[in-house]
Enzyme design. Structure first.
Site, PDB file in Angstrom:
ATOM      1  N   TYR A 146      45.543 -11.569   9.230  1.00  0.00           N
ATOM      2  CA  TYR A 146      45.059 -11.288   7.867  1.00  0.00           C
ATOM      3  C   TYR A 146      44.964  -9.778   7.594  1.00  0.00           C
ATOM      4  CZ  TYR A 146      41.471 -11.097   4.131  1.00  0.00           C
ATOM      5  OH  TYR A 146      40.744 -10.821   3.009  1.00  0.00           O
ATOM      6  N   ASN A 174      47.123 -17.131  15.803  1.00  0.00           N
ATOM      7  CA  ASN A 174      46.377 -17.383  14.562  1.00  0.00           C
ATOM      8  C   ASN A 174      47.090 -16.751  13.371  1.00  0.00           C
ATOM      9  OD1 ASN A 174      44.136 -18.501  13.206  1.00  0.00           O
ATOM     10  ND2 ASN A 174      43.205 -16.478  13.050  1.00  0.00           N
ATOM     11  N   LEU A 233      49.624 -10.170  24.219  1.00  0.00           N
ATOM     12  CA  LEU A 233      49.448  -8.742  24.514  1.00  0.00           C
ATOM     13  C   LEU A 233      49.052  -8.501  25.973  1.00  0.00           C
ATOM     14  CD1 LEU A 233      49.498  -6.107  22.762  1.00  0.00           C
ATOM     15  CD2 LEU A 233      47.026  -6.308  22.621  1.00  0.00           C
ATOM     16  N   SER A 253      33.371  -4.483  14.440  1.00  0.00           N
ATOM     17  CA  SER A 253      32.754  -5.342  13.418  1.00  0.00           C
ATOM     18  C   SER A 253      31.300  -4.954  13.220  1.00  0.00           C
ATOM     19  CB  SER A 253      32.836  -6.785  13.906  1.00  0.00           C
ATOM     20  OG  SER A 253      32.006  -7.609  13.138  1.00  0.00           O
ATOM     21  N   ALA A 254      30.815  -5.209  12.033  1.00  0.00           N
ATOM     22  CA  ALA A 254      29.386  -5.012  11.759  1.00  0.00           C
ATOM     23  C   ALA A 254      28.532  -5.924  12.631  1.00  0.00           C
ATOM     24  CB  ALA A 254      29.106  -5.298  10.288  1.00  0.00           C
ATOM     25  N   TYR A 288      31.727 -13.659  20.667  1.00  0.00           N
ATOM     26  CA  TYR A 288      32.680 -12.866  19.877  1.00  0.00           C
ATOM     27  C   TYR A 288      32.142 -11.452  19.668  1.00  0.00           C
ATOM     28  CZ  TYR A 288      34.825 -10.804  15.782  1.00  0.00           C
ATOM     29  OH  TYR A 288      35.426  -9.912  14.928  1.00  0.00           O
ATOM     30  N   LYS A 313      33.450  -7.448  20.951  1.00  0.00           N
ATOM     31  CA  LYS A 313      33.646  -6.235  20.146  1.00  0.00           C
ATOM     32  C   LYS A 313      32.806  -5.094  20.726  1.00  0.00           C
ATOM     33  CE  LYS A 313      36.656  -7.810  17.512  1.00  0.00           C
ATOM     34  NZ  LYS A 313      38.015  -7.283  17.668  1.00  0.00           N
ATOM     35  N   TYR A 334      34.155  -3.140  10.635  1.00  0.00           N
ATOM     36  CA  TYR A 334      34.369  -3.752   9.321  1.00  0.00           C
ATOM     37  C   TYR A 334      33.144  -4.547   8.925  1.00  0.00           C
ATOM     38  CZ  TYR A 334      39.205  -3.575  11.199  1.00  0.00           C
ATOM     39  OH  TYR A 334      40.388  -3.236  11.799  1.00  0.00           O
TER      40      TYR A 334
END
Ligand code: NAD
Ligand code: UFG
Length: 338
Positions: free
Chosen positions: A11, A35, A59, A124-125, A148, A152, A176
């Protein structure tokens, strides 16, 4: 610049690839399509009128990754690849740690082996501990509530330590807030598999009639209308933030964390009503109980991004709602219907 974009078919990655191509950069994507759909990259190239190079593999496969680094003299890397579903990470935590940390470690090793020193990381926030005062500044306390989030947090730490050990490295950790919306062309957008967890895809699929109604997760929070408040940011603004981060990384060394948000909080009902108004559609909803793990209010202090990157979000909530709907309406089955 020649930029390796990991997770570039996803996305945020696809929107960023488009901005990169339109700005004249050369783009090399590695994505295993776990995904994502290849169509996203086909459409990115159509929109840009330019080609990018695409390699489909995991990866963590360092032999293949080394071949990509040999084949292309990369100036920098934007690292999006990772699994991102909070709930799923609670059910299959080891898979999340293995995938997300494995990707970051493989990438760091291959960057070092091939003399590539600049990397932008999707953070991420969610790395901010609950209970911080709003707006969130980058030096707020960190701590997570799900695997998750910890991937991060640990990804940031791995990159900070790598930068501390090698003074040639330049690391920009972008935190983000809530990315929503789609490219205004309606050709690329968010295409979640199965029933969406996040608010905007749930709203667009309800408006389409694919889902019966939205459940608002709680209206008894300490917020103006009782529903949760978040800092929603248009994915095109977010993508453009990455181009600014590339320039910053090229001109600086060391590691820095930077919020990418608007600084403006909107409630679930604000979003719902804005969506209905700009798109002239009805979105049936019911109020349900709070969702475990949610907090009342999250929004950014976007000051550091303005100061260091010269970036700030330009698009508003109407743009986000209009573009999200155009994408969904034009692609009712997402890329699968193409
Ligand atoms: P996405 O799932 O659409 O994109 C991630 C991409 O990574 C996918 O295309 C997937 O196929 C690929 N990928 C996953 N594991 C891989 C592997 N082992 N090898 C190769 N490719 C792999 O997600 P997105 O929303 O575009 O998010 C991009 C990044 O930003 C992620 O790291 C995510 O955690 C982070 N992020 C997203 C949000 C959000 O709300 N969307 C918020 C904060 C941070
Ligand atoms: N919400 C509903 N109904 C739904 C879905 C969401 O009421 O069906 C509400 C939530 O309770 C919350 C708001 O809408 O108040 C936003 O929820 P999202 O699930 O869209 O987003 P979150 O803020 O929970 O989390 C998102 C990403 C995380 C990321 C975090 C960063 O999913 O990966 O933003 O702030 F870490």
């Amino acid at each position: 610049m020649k930029v390796l974009v990991t997770g570039g078919a996803g996305y945020i990655g696809s929107h960023t690839c488009l901005e990169l191509l339109q700005a004249g950069h050369e783009v090399v994507v590695v994505d295993n399509l776990r995904n994502a759909d290849r169509q996203a990259l086909t459409r990115v190239m159509e929109l840009a009128g330019r080609e990018l190079a695409f390699y489909q593999f995991d990866l963590r496969d360092e032999e293949q990754l080394a071949r990509v680094f040999y084949a292309h003299r990369m100036d920098s890397v934007i690292h999006f690849a990772g699994l991102k579903a909070v709930g799923e990470s609670v059910s299959i935590p080891l898979e999340y740690y293995a995938n997300n940390l494995g990707c970051t470690l493989a990438l760091c090793r291959q960057m070092a082996a091939h003399g590539v020193h600049d990397v932008i990381f999707s953070s991420s926030a969610t790395v901010y501990e609950q209970g911080n005062r709003m707006p969130l500044r980058e030096e707020a306390r960190l701590g997570c509530t799900n695997p998750y989030g910890w991937t991060k947090f640990m990804g940031e730490q791995i990159l900070r330590d790598a930068a501390a050990a090698d003074s040639r490295l330049s690391v920009v950790l972008l935190r983000y807030f809530n990315p929503i919306g789609a490219h205004p062309s309606g050709r690329i957008g968010e295409d979640p598999a199965g029933i969406p967890n996040n608010l905007l895809p749930y709203i667009t699929q309800t408006a389409l009639g694919r889902l019966e109604r939205l459940t608002v997760h709680g209206d008894d929070y300490d917020t103006p209308d009782g529903t949760g408040v978040r800092d929603y940011i248009h994915v095109v603004d977010l993508a453009q933030g990455h181009l600014k981060a590339l320039d910053y990384a090229a001109a600086h060394r060391g590691a820095v964390a930077i919020n990418l948000g608007t600084g403006q909080g909107y409630s679930v009902l604000d979003i719902l009503h804005a969506f209905e108004k700009v798109n002239r559609v009805k979105v049936p909803y019911v109020v349900g109980p709070r969702r475990p793990g949610d907090i009342a209010t999250v929004y950014a202090d976007p000051g550091l991004a303005r100061e260091l990157l010269g970036w700030q979000a330009r698009l508003g909530i109407e743009d986000m709602c209009r573009d999200a709907w155009r994408w969904q309406k034009n692609n009712p089955q997402g890329y699968r219907g193409a």
